[in-house]
Design a protein around this motif. Structure first.
Motif, PDB file in Angstrom:
ATOM      1  N   PRO A 109      -4.946  -6.422   2.894  1.00  0.00           N
ATOM      2  CA  PRO A 109      -6.160  -5.717   2.503  1.00  0.00           C
ATOM      3  C   PRO A 109      -6.345  -5.728   0.989  1.00  0.00           C
ATOM      4  O   PRO A 109      -5.379  -5.581   0.227  1.00  0.00           O
ATOM      5  CB  PRO A 109      -5.929  -4.295   3.035  1.00  0.00           C
ATOM      6  CG  PRO A 109      -5.059  -4.501   4.228  1.00  0.00           C
ATOM      7  CD  PRO A 109      -4.129  -5.620   3.836  1.00  0.00           C
ATOM      8  N   ILE A 110      -7.547  -5.930   0.547  1.00  0.00           N
ATOM      9  CA  ILE A 110      -7.826  -6.203  -0.852  1.00  0.00           C
ATOM     10  C   ILE A 110      -7.404  -5.079  -1.786  1.00  0.00           C
ATOM     11  O   ILE A 110      -7.077  -5.310  -2.953  1.00  0.00           O
ATOM     12  CB  ILE A 110      -9.329  -6.532  -1.044  1.00  0.00           C
ATOM     13  CG1 ILE A 110      -9.541  -7.246  -2.381  1.00  0.00           C
ATOM     14  CG2 ILE A 110     -10.182  -5.269  -0.914  1.00  0.00           C
ATOM     15  CD1 ILE A 110     -10.903  -7.872  -2.511  1.00  0.00           C
ATOM     16  N   PHE A 119      -4.575 -14.667   0.918  1.00  0.00           N
ATOM     17  CA  PHE A 119      -3.179 -14.244   0.937  1.00  0.00           C
ATOM     18  C   PHE A 119      -2.676 -14.079  -0.493  1.00  0.00           C
ATOM     19  O   PHE A 119      -3.278 -14.557  -1.443  1.00  0.00           O
ATOM     20  CB  PHE A 119      -2.303 -15.263   1.673  1.00  0.00           C
ATOM     21  CG  PHE A 119      -2.403 -16.659   1.111  1.00  0.00           C
ATOM     22  CD1 PHE A 119      -1.673 -17.035  -0.002  1.00  0.00           C
ATOM     23  CD2 PHE A 119      -3.236 -17.607   1.702  1.00  0.00           C
ATOM     24  CE1 PHE A 119      -1.757 -18.311  -0.520  1.00  0.00           C
ATOM     25  CE2 PHE A 119      -3.334 -18.897   1.189  1.00  0.00           C
ATOM     26  CZ  PHE A 119      -2.600 -19.244   0.080  1.00  0.00           C
ATOM     27  N   THR A 120      -1.586 -13.376  -0.628  1.00  0.00           N
ATOM     28  CA  THR A 120      -0.898 -13.268  -1.903  1.00  0.00           C
ATOM     29  C   THR A 120       0.509 -13.814  -1.736  1.00  0.00           C
ATOM     30  O   THR A 120       1.088 -13.724  -0.651  1.00  0.00           O
ATOM     31  CB  THR A 120      -0.841 -11.815  -2.403  1.00  0.00           C
ATOM     32  OG1 THR A 120      -0.206 -11.782  -3.683  1.00  0.00           O
ATOM     33  CG2 THR A 120      -0.070 -10.932  -1.438  1.00  0.00           C
ATOM     34  N   CYS A 121       1.054 -14.428  -2.771  1.00  0.00           N
ATOM     35  CA  CYS A 121       2.384 -15.033  -2.710  1.00  0.00           C
ATOM     36  C   CYS A 121       3.350 -14.309  -3.639  1.00  0.00           C
ATOM     37  O   CYS A 121       3.012 -14.005  -4.783  1.00  0.00           O
ATOM     38  CB  CYS A 121       2.326 -16.507  -3.107  1.00  0.00           C
ATOM     39  SG  CYS A 121       1.720 -17.600  -1.809  1.00  0.00           S
ATOM     40  N   LEU A 122       4.550 -14.076  -3.126  1.00  0.00           N
ATOM     41  CA  LEU A 122       5.610 -13.467  -3.912  1.00  0.00           C
ATOM     42  C   LEU A 122       6.863 -14.318  -3.775  1.00  0.00           C
ATOM     43  O   LEU A 122       7.195 -14.767  -2.680  1.00  0.00           O
ATOM     44  CB  LEU A 122       5.918 -12.052  -3.420  1.00  0.00           C
ATOM     45  CG  LEU A 122       4.775 -11.037  -3.361  1.00  0.00           C
ATOM     46  CD1 LEU A 122       5.285  -9.749  -2.718  1.00  0.00           C
ATOM     47  CD2 LEU A 122       4.226 -10.750  -4.736  1.00  0.00           C
ATOM     48  N   CYS A 123       7.553 -14.559  -4.875  1.00  0.00           N
ATOM     49  CA  CYS A 123       8.847 -15.214  -4.825  1.00  0.00           C
ATOM     50  C   CYS A 123       9.890 -14.105  -4.832  1.00  0.00           C
ATOM     51  O   CYS A 123      10.000 -13.349  -5.797  1.00  0.00           O
ATOM     52  CB  CYS A 123       9.049 -16.138  -6.032  1.00  0.00           C
ATOM     53  SG  CYS A 123      10.621 -17.033  -5.985  1.00  0.00           S
ATOM     54  N   ILE A 124      10.637 -13.975  -3.735  1.00  0.00           N
ATOM     55  CA  ILE A 124      11.590 -12.879  -3.614  1.00  0.00           C
ATOM     56  C   ILE A 124      13.009 -13.402  -3.481  1.00  0.00           C
ATOM     57  O   ILE A 124      13.244 -14.545  -3.103  1.00  0.00           O
ATOM     58  CB  ILE A 124      11.268 -11.980  -2.402  1.00  0.00           C
ATOM     59  CG1 ILE A 124      11.417 -12.764  -1.090  1.00  0.00           C
ATOM     60  CG2 ILE A 124       9.878 -11.377  -2.512  1.00  0.00           C
ATOM     61  CD1 ILE A 124      11.330 -11.896   0.146  1.00  0.00           C
ATOM     62  N   ILE A 157       2.129  -1.268   6.904  1.00  0.00           N
ATOM     63  CA  ILE A 157       1.340  -0.675   5.825  1.00  0.00           C
ATOM     64  C   ILE A 157       0.278   0.192   6.481  1.00  0.00           C
ATOM     65  O   ILE A 157      -0.649  -0.315   7.110  1.00  0.00           O
ATOM     66  CB  ILE A 157       0.700  -1.747   4.931  1.00  0.00           C
ATOM     67  CG1 ILE A 157       1.790  -2.639   4.318  1.00  0.00           C
ATOM     68  CG2 ILE A 157      -0.142  -1.102   3.834  1.00  0.00           C
ATOM     69  CD1 ILE A 157       1.249  -3.764   3.457  1.00  0.00           C
ATOM     70  N   GLY A 158       0.428   1.511   6.339  1.00  0.00           N
ATOM     71  CA  GLY A 158      -0.446   2.409   7.077  1.00  0.00           C
ATOM     72  C   GLY A 158      -0.144   2.281   8.559  1.00  0.00           C
ATOM     73  O   GLY A 158       0.989   2.421   8.995  1.00  0.00           O
ATOM     74  N   ARG A 159      -1.143   1.971   9.346  1.00  0.00           N
ATOM     75  CA  ARG A 159      -0.946   1.763  10.783  1.00  0.00           C
ATOM     76  C   ARG A 159      -1.032   0.288  11.156  1.00  0.00           C
ATOM     77  O   ARG A 159      -1.005  -0.060  12.336  1.00  0.00           O
ATOM     78  CB  ARG A 159      -2.004   2.544  11.563  1.00  0.00           C
ATOM     79  CG  ARG A 159      -1.913   4.057  11.381  1.00  0.00           C
ATOM     80  CD  ARG A 159      -2.958   4.755  12.227  1.00  0.00           C
ATOM     81  NE  ARG A 159      -2.859   6.214  12.083  1.00  0.00           N
ATOM     82  CZ  ARG A 159      -3.653   7.069  12.710  1.00  0.00           C
ATOM     83  NH1 ARG A 159      -4.610   6.606  13.530  1.00  0.00           N
ATOM     84  NH2 ARG A 159      -3.517   8.370  12.532  1.00  0.00           N
ATOM     85  N   LYS A 160      -1.097  -0.569  10.142  1.00  0.00           N
ATOM     86  CA  LYS A 160      -1.265  -1.998  10.383  1.00  0.00           C
ATOM     87  C   LYS A 160       0.025  -2.759  10.094  1.00  0.00           C
ATOM     88  O   LYS A 160       0.622  -2.607   9.027  1.00  0.00           O
ATOM     89  CB  LYS A 160      -2.399  -2.553   9.502  1.00  0.00           C
ATOM     90  CG  LYS A 160      -2.668  -4.027   9.669  1.00  0.00           C
ATOM     91  CD  LYS A 160      -3.251  -4.355  11.036  1.00  0.00           C
ATOM     92  CE  LYS A 160      -3.632  -5.834  11.127  1.00  0.00           C
ATOM     93  NZ  LYS A 160      -4.159  -6.183  12.464  1.00  0.00           N
ATOM     94  N   GLU A 161       0.434  -3.581  11.056  1.00  0.00           N
ATOM     95  CA  GLU A 161       1.610  -4.417  10.841  1.00  0.00           C
ATOM     96  C   GLU A 161       1.209  -5.641  10.038  1.00  0.00           C
ATOM     97  O   GLU A 161       0.321  -6.395  10.422  1.00  0.00           O
ATOM     98  CB  GLU A 161       2.201  -4.835  12.188  1.00  0.00           C
ATOM     99  CG  GLU A 161       3.502  -5.623  12.063  1.00  0.00           C
ATOM    100  CD  GLU A 161       4.115  -5.950  13.399  1.00  0.00           C
ATOM    101  OE1 GLU A 161       4.187  -7.150  13.728  1.00  0.00           O
ATOM    102  OE2 GLU A 161       4.498  -5.001  14.111  1.00  0.00           O
TER     103      GLU A 161
END
Length: 206
Positions: free
Chosen positions: A128-129, A162-167, A181-185
């Motif tokens: 979500p934005i 989408f957003t990208c993260l290097c973890i 996140i909230g009620r959304k998987e």
């Protein structure tokens, strides 16, 4: 630099070396374009690894390898973009063997290193934005893993699907497949990890 002498058991003497914050920053700035690598399940020589990585990564600049011991190698890049590209386009394999990669870190001791820590790019599809925010991503990262990089488009608020993260993850532990996140998987998609075993959520079976 300051030195201090301490007595141990009244007999031996230990010299403690202290560096200033500015000195440490200067020393460490030389290695901000370096990666620590290790090949899982296979012993490789210095010359073989250097040649194989050059062929695999095709850098535009030079790369130099340093044998750190305990089967760890330090790969130094002359061009920062090459270092970023390796992190962004992974994971990498030499034959069927997984190549563990992590950014260089201060005070790295090969004999004490956790060999299962690796860097992996993940996508948060259709996030979500309102969560395309650095602080929001920092909260999400605490659930998924230690964030090493955030995709440039995300940092510049050039939003997409989408957003990208290097973890940094521990491959000896089950991988996170989704976060709530909230009620959304929210699915967490690992980029380019076709060789993952999705039955147990772990990388490979070597």
């Amino acid at each position: 630099m300051r030195t201090q002498t301490l007595k141990l058991l009244g007999l031996e003497r230990l010299i403690v070396v202290k560096f200033s914050k500015e000195q440490k920053c200067r020393f460490r700035s030389l290695w901000n374009k370096a990666l620590i690598v290790k090949v899982y399940g296979r012993l490789v020589g210095f010359s073989f690894l250097h040649a194989r990585l050059f062929s695999l990564w095709k850098p535009i600049g030079k790369i130099n390898c340093v044998d750190l011991g305990e089967e760890f190698f330090l790969v130094c890049f002359s061009v920062k973009e090459d270092c970023e590209a390796v992190l962004r386009n992974g994971p990498w394999f030499i034959g069927e063997n997984f190549l563990s990669i992590r950014p260089w870190e201060p005070n790295f001791h090969p004999s004490e290193a956790n060999i299962s820590l690796v860097a992996v790019w993940v996508r948060l599809n259709e996030l979500p934005i309102e969560y395309y925010d650095v602080k929001a991503l920092q909260i999400i990262r605490n659930v998924i893993g230690r964030v090493l990089r955030i995709d440039t488009h995300t940092e510049n608020e050039s939003w997409g699907r989408f957003t990208c993260l290097c973890i940094q993850i521990d491959i000896e532990k089950p991988l996170v497949m989704a976060v709530l996140i909230g009620r959304k998987e929210q699915p967490v998609t690992k980029k380019g990890i076709q060789k993952l075993c999705f039955s147990c959520g772990r990388i490979g079976h070597w």
